[in-house]
Structures are given as structure tokens and as C-alpha cells.
Enzyme design. Structure first.
Site, short mmCIF file in Angstrom:
data_model
loop_
_atom_site.label_atom_id
_atom_site.label_comp_id
_atom_site.label_asym_id
_atom_site.label_seq_id
_atom_site.Cartn_x
_atom_site.Cartn_y
_atom_site.Cartn_z
N CYS A 10 -9.80 104.21 -62.79
CA CYS A 10 -8.94 104.62 -61.75
C CYS A 10 -8.14 103.09 -61.60
CB CYS A 10 -10.03 104.45 -60.44
SG CYS A 10 -10.90 102.80 -60.11
N ARG A 16 -13.54 103.74 -56.91
CA ARG A 16 -13.80 105.03 -57.43
C ARG A 16 -14.52 104.93 -58.90
NH1 ARG A 16 -7.76 107.20 -56.91
NH2 ARG A 16 -7.45 104.81 -57.35
N ASP A 127 -7.46 107.57 -53.46
CA ASP A 127 -7.71 106.24 -53.38
C ASP A 127 -8.12 105.53 -52.02
OD1 ASP A 127 -7.35 103.30 -53.29
OD2 ASP A 127 -5.56 103.14 -54.15
#
Ligand code: 4NP
Length: 160
Positions: A10, A16, A127
Site C-alpha cells: 500500500c 492496509r 486509503d
């Protein structure tokens, strides 16, 4: 099933991808495949290098039984040699990873996490950094779905 090394990627490697790494690790363990599949995670941005995952992500993950303890690091060119699959969360991660790949063959190792979703129709894992608590739950929902799908694909055979 062939031995497979998977790197989840990520931006910051504090929300994440460390969650994906731990969710996948638990699924692999449950299936008794820990000696066949290795998982790790990294970020395309190195600003959080050495940090534990974001406290909001850790809290949301812990509530579902995942302890996130990995330390953030930036993805390197060498990761393309070490890993068989580079699984990215969104298009920005995809582009940055693609540019870092040492060869076209290595770039072919990049996959989108949401391509493995079986329940959700998302095209990226959003995000959550600037979002509220709900954003972290959405991330975990997508990651649990995609990790299950990814493991099924790996168990099916050499296609990916
Ligand atoms: P991640 O989330 O990419 O899921 O780890 C973020 C972490 C940090 C930042 C952005 C997104 N940041 O801007 O520092």
C-alpha cells in the site's frame, strides 16, 4: 501447490498492507499451509519506515482477532526478485510498483487485491488514513474477502 511468496503493498505500510499480511497469515495457518506460503508487506512511501501499524488500524483489526505487529518498510527493487506475487491495494500503488519493477516479467507479478474479492465489487481498497472509523471497517471487509479469494486461487494451482 508450489511454494509462493506474497508481498502486500500500500502507500504507508501502516494501514492496509499490514492488515492484509496478518489476515492472510491467519488463513494460511488455518489451512496448514504455513510451510508453503510466505507473506510480507511494504509501502511505496517510506515516511513511516520502522513504525508499527496505525493505532486505528490495530484497534479495528484486534476487534476481529488480528494482532498487527509488523514494522513499516518501503518496497525495493529487490522485492521483485524475492516475491512471486506483489499484491497492491489501489491504482497509485500499482503505478509506483510498476515503475520500480526491474523487468517486464517482474512487473507481471503485480496484482490488484480487489481482483481476488468474491463478495464485494470494489476495484481498489480505499486509503483509510484520512477517514473515520468506518473506513477501517471497509478496509477489513475487503481484505478478508480478497485474502480468502487469493488463498483459493493459490490452492487451485499454478494459474497465478
Ligand atoms: P496505508 O495508509 O497506505 O494503508 O498504510 C496510509 C498511511 C500513511 C499515509 C497515507 C496512507 N500518509 O500520508 O502518511
Amino acid at each position: 501447490m508450489k511454494n509462493t511468496r506474497i508481498l502486500f503493498v500500500c502507500l504507508g505500510n501502516i494501514c492496509r498492507s499490514p492488515a492484509a499480511e496478518e489476515i492472510m497469515r491467519q488463513l494460511i495457518k488455518k489451512d496448514g499451509l504455513s510451510n508453503k506460503i510466505d507473506v510480507d508487506s511494504a509501502g511505496t512511501y517510506g515516511g513511516h519506515a520502522g513504525d508499527l501499524p496505525d493505532p486505528r488500524m490495530r484497534r479495528a483489526a484486534r476487534a476481529r482477532g488480528y494482532e498487527l505487529t509488523s514494522r513499516s518498510r518501503r518496497i525495493t527493487e529487490d522485492d521483485f526478485r524475492k516475491f512471486d506475487l506483489i499484491v497492491v491495494m489501489d491504482d497509485s500503488n500499482y503505478e509506483r510498483a510498476y515503475r520500480l519493477a526491474p523487468s517486464l516479467e517482474d512487473a507481471g507479478k503485480i496484482r490488484r487485491m480487489t481482483d481476488f474479492c468474491r463478495l464485494h465489487r470494489a476495484t481498489y481498497v480505499p486509503d483509510p488514513y484520512y477517514e473515520g472509523a468506518r473506513g477501517f471497517e471497509i478496509v477489513l471487509d475487503l481484505l478478508e474477502d480478497a485474502c480468502g479469494g487469493l488463498l483459493e486461487e493459490l490452492k487451485k494451482g499454478p494459474a497465478i
